[in-house]
Design a protein around this motif. Structure first.
Motif, PDB file in Angstrom:
ATOM      1  N   GLN A 137      37.031  40.604  43.897  1.00 16.19           N
ATOM      2  CA  GLN A 137      36.558  39.502  43.058  1.00 16.19           C
ATOM      3  C   GLN A 137      36.979  38.158  43.636  1.00 16.19           C
ATOM      4  OE1 GLN A 137      38.070  40.375  39.098  1.00 16.19           O
ATOM      5  NE2 GLN A 137      36.258  41.564  38.564  1.00 16.19           N
ATOM      6  N   ASP A 138      38.188  38.096  44.207  1.00 20.11           N
ATOM      7  CA  ASP A 138      38.638  36.863  44.863  1.00 20.11           C
ATOM      8  C   ASP A 138      37.705  36.479  46.002  1.00 20.11           C
ATOM      9  OD1 ASP A 138      40.812  36.742  43.160  1.00 20.11           O
ATOM     10  OD2 ASP A 138      42.199  37.675  44.573  1.00 20.11           O
ATOM     11  N   VAL A 139      37.330  37.485  46.800  1.00 17.88           N
ATOM     12  CA  VAL A 139      36.438  37.221  47.933  1.00 17.88           C
ATOM     13  C   VAL A 139      35.097  36.698  47.434  1.00 17.88           C
ATOM     14  CG1 VAL A 139      35.149  38.292  49.824  1.00 17.88           C
ATOM     15  CG2 VAL A 139      37.546  38.885  49.459  1.00 17.88           C
ATOM     16  N   MET A 140      34.541  37.368  46.421  1.00 20.72           N
ATOM     17  CA  MET A 140      33.246  36.938  45.896  1.00 20.72           C
ATOM     18  C   MET A 140      33.340  35.538  45.296  1.00 20.72           C
ATOM     19  SD  MET A 140      30.726  38.834  43.181  1.00 20.72           S
ATOM     20  CE  MET A 140      29.130  38.113  42.780  1.00 20.72           C
ATOM     21  N   PHE A 141      34.424  35.245  44.602  1.00 22.91           N
ATOM     22  CA  PHE A 141      34.610  33.923  44.002  1.00 22.91           C
ATOM     23  C   PHE A 141      34.664  32.845  45.084  1.00 22.91           C
ATOM     24  CE2 PHE A 141      37.379  30.491  42.523  1.00 22.91           C
ATOM     25  CZ  PHE A 141      36.757  30.140  41.352  1.00 22.91           C
ATOM     26  N   ASN A 142      35.449  33.095  46.141  1.00 24.62           N
ATOM     27  CA  ASN A 142      35.574  32.110  47.221  1.00 24.62           C
ATOM     28  C   ASN A 142      34.257  31.923  47.960  1.00 24.62           C
ATOM     29  OD1 ASN A 142      38.297  31.667  46.680  1.00 24.62           O
ATOM     30  ND2 ASN A 142      38.952  33.321  48.023  1.00 24.62           N
ATOM     31  N   VAL A 143      33.560  33.031  48.227  1.00 23.96           N
ATOM     32  CA  VAL A 143      32.277  32.939  48.907  1.00 23.96           C
ATOM     33  C   VAL A 143      31.278  32.167  48.040  1.00 23.96           C
ATOM     34  CG1 VAL A 143      30.285  34.253  49.736  1.00 23.96           C
ATOM     35  CG2 VAL A 143      32.592  34.996  50.319  1.00 23.96           C
ATOM     36  N   ALA A 144      31.253  32.466  46.733  1.00 26.68           N
ATOM     37  CA  ALA A 144      30.338  31.770  45.832  1.00 26.68           C
ATOM     38  C   ALA A 144      30.641  30.272  45.800  1.00 26.68           C
ATOM     39  CB  ALA A 144      30.439  32.362  44.429  1.00 26.68           C
ATOM     40  N   GLN A 145      31.911  29.934  45.739  1.00 23.34           N
ATOM     41  CA  GLN A 145      32.302  28.526  45.701  1.00 23.34           C
ATOM     42  C   GLN A 145      31.841  27.793  46.961  1.00 23.34           C
ATOM     43  OE1 GLN A 145      36.553  27.739  45.891  1.00 23.34           O
ATOM     44  NE2 GLN A 145      36.331  26.027  44.488  1.00 23.34           N
ATOM     45  N   GLN A 146      32.097  28.393  48.118  1.00 18.57           N
ATOM     46  CA  GLN A 146      31.738  27.740  49.374  1.00 18.57           C
ATOM     47  C   GLN A 146      30.228  27.771  49.603  1.00 18.57           C
ATOM     48  OE1 GLN A 146      34.160  29.461  52.471  1.00 18.57           O
ATOM     49  NE2 GLN A 146      36.041  29.149  51.319  1.00 18.57           N
ATOM     50  N   TYR A 147      29.578  28.831  49.158  1.00 16.71           N
ATOM     51  CA  TYR A 147      28.118  28.936  49.292  1.00 16.71           C
ATOM     52  C   TYR A 147      27.434  27.829  48.478  1.00 16.71           C
ATOM     53  CZ  TYR A 147      23.603  31.392  49.690  1.00 16.71           C
ATOM     54  OH  TYR A 147      22.304  31.737  49.975  1.00 16.71           O
ATOM     55  N   LEU A 148      27.854  27.671  47.226  1.00 16.14           N
ATOM     56  CA  LEU A 148      27.256  26.645  46.377  1.00 16.14           C
ATOM     57  C   LEU A 148      27.612  25.243  46.865  1.00 16.14           C
ATOM     58  CD1 LEU A 148      27.807  28.246  42.859  1.00 16.14           C
ATOM     59  CD2 LEU A 148      25.662  28.022  44.108  1.00 16.14           C
ATOM     60  N   GLN A 149      28.813  25.079  47.406  1.00 19.25           N
ATOM     61  CA  GLN A 149      29.182  23.781  47.965  1.00 19.25           C
ATOM     62  C   GLN A 149      28.288  23.433  49.146  1.00 19.25           C
ATOM     63  OE1 GLN A 149      31.542  21.478  46.839  1.00 19.25           O
ATOM     64  NE2 GLN A 149      30.458  20.220  48.361  1.00 19.25           N
ATOM     65  N   LEU A 150      27.972  24.441  49.942  1.00 22.53           N
ATOM     66  CA  LEU A 150      27.083  24.219  51.081  1.00 22.53           C
ATOM     67  C   LEU A 150      25.675  23.849  50.613  1.00 22.53           C
ATOM     68  CD1 LEU A 150      27.230  24.202  54.116  1.00 22.53           C
ATOM     69  CD2 LEU A 150      26.688  26.630  54.147  1.00 22.53           C
TER      70      LEU A 150
END
Length: 444
Positions: free
Chosen positions: A137-150
């Motif tokens: 879940q941590d990985v998905m949260f971090n990826v989602a955060q950086q994906y949306l930031q991009l």
């Protein structure tokens, strides 16, 4: 339509610029998959989980007798002692010797050490599984955060480039007005200054976009010089069903669903069992043992088989009792270490309970604030569009001055940026709340 065409051309130019480097086109699910496969923390936890599985298996097997077989085959050269007819004869010869030993040992009573150790390793393995789930879940949260930031960076870059193109056209228009004597040179110079400023703004937006793209590439552990190009996601504002629940119910839901909290509970139970296991060394130990020994010597003329299986075999069967009296305080130290580990685990659990309460409250309040921010910036954008359109027309007619036009343009760009950020923030608040509740579904 014309505005959309300009936007697409600007974005296509940036994509081609990225593709001069090695790019990897990704949607959100693909990004999460790559993150789960390559994340170093997750891989490390997977390796540790294998150790926990083996430790659990070893503890279960500890209830069975141990069995060991040993064999020695050697030649002894030099003085040999032989007993013949009551006399001890010493000779110098070479003696070929074979020995074989079979030993087994079975604990009968060890203060319930095996039982408690088995239960503890079971708790530790289950805790490891929950830790793995939370790490995913941590990985998905971090990826989602950086994906949306991009994605937000892409949107802000497009806004900056579109504004730059509009202001360049505005400059051409003002230059025409100056030539016709409808505007002064100061308006032309001011617009030239504004265009130069917006070129810097667009450059900074591009740099931020590339920087965040490399950050996501590092999170996904992509190959060197490979940069991700992310596909858009639907960010239509929607109201989460969790916002209808009171904070108390959300907290209870988090306690039930959070994998890291379950992990702390299991670690606490496991360490409690380890205290009982460490205390077992303070009690007497009873073990049953059996030993089968035999050998062969070349001094005996009988065959190897007859010596090993008929003449020299010995069997020993018995019980051993070990009563700890004084062991240099080592046993007591083991018990104290187990107690301290258990107490520290309780502190970790209480700290996590407080952190969960804070996470729920903050994510809940920030979500409601994000909804209001999206609604306010939507109104702000609509008003800025109308104002900029009206002032542009007034400026064309010579009624408004350059300061009014520049202010309206800046307010429009600010409103566009604020609304884009509000949309992405609102979308991400749903992910944050689900992450805080422990119900974020990992895309496997």
């Amino acid at each position: 339509m014309k505005k959309l065409l300009i936007t697409c051309l600007i974005f296509a130019g940036f994509v081609l610029d990225l593709q001069a480097q090695d790019t990897l086109r990704l949607n959100f699910q693909e990004a999460v998959q790559i993150g789960l496969q390559h994340n170093l923390t997750l891989q490390t936890l997977n390796n540790q989980q294998e150790v926990l599985k083996i430790e659990k298996k070893a503890a279960q097997m500890g209830h069975l007798p141990s069995l060991n077989l040993s064999n020695n085959t050697f030649r002894q050269i030099g003085q040999q002692f032989q007993q013949v007819e009551g006399e001890l004869i010493v000779t110098t010869e070479a003696n070929n010797i074979i020995t074989a030993n079979l030993n087994t040992n079975m604990p009968i009573f060890n203060g319930a050490r095996r039982i408690n150790t088995t239960k503890a390793t079971k708790y530790f393995e289950e805790a490891g599984k929950n830790g793995l789930d939370r790490a995913a879940q941590d990985v998905m949260f971090n990826v989602a955060q950086q994906y949306l930031q991009l994605l937000l960076d892409q949107e802000l870059y497009l806004i900056a480039m579109e504004n730059l193109e509009n202001q360049k056209k505005q400059l051409e228009q003002i230059e025409g007005f100056v030539e016709a004597g409808l505007r002064t040179l100061s308006d032309q110079y001011n617009q030239q200054s504004e265009v130069a400023r917006l070129e810097t703004v667009a450059l900074n937006a591009k740099i931020q976009l590339e920087t965040d793209a490399w950050t996501l590439a590092e999170t996904l552990q992509l190959e060197p010089n490979l940069i991700p190009f992310v596909e858009p996601v639907s960010i239509e504002p929607m109201k989460s069903e969790f916002l209808t629940l009171p904070l108390e119910e959300l907290y209870d839901l988090a306690i039930q669903q959070r994998k890291d909290y379950k992990q702390q509970e299991l670690l606490e139970q496991g360490n409690k069992k380890m205290i009982a296991a460490s205390r077992a060394v303070l009690y007497p130990q009873i073990n049953a043992f059996f030993s089968y020994n035999t050998f062969y010597t070349s001094f005996d003329e009988r065959s190897v088989n007859s010596q090993l299986w008929q003449i020299f075999p010995q069997q020993i069967l018995g019980f051993s009792l070990n009563i700890p009296i004084f062991n240099n305080f080592n046993n007591k130290a083991d018990v104290v270490r187990s107690k301290v580990q258990f107490q520290n685990q309780q502190l970790e659990k209480m700290a996590l309970e407080r952190r969960i309460s804070q996470d729920i409250k903050l994510s809940y309040e920030n979500y409601k604030a994000a909804i209001k921010r999206e609604e306010a910036t939507k109104v702000q954008l609509k008003a800025a569009v109308e104002a900029q359109s009206a002032i542009s027309e007034r400026f064309r007619l010579g009624v408004s001055n350059f300061v009014d036009l520049a202010t309206a343009n800046q307010q429009l760009v600010t409103a566009q940026s604020d609304y884009a950020q509000a949309l992405y923030t609102l979308f991400f608040q749903e992910i944050i709340l689900r992450y805080a509740l422990g119900v974020l579904e990992v895309e496997v």
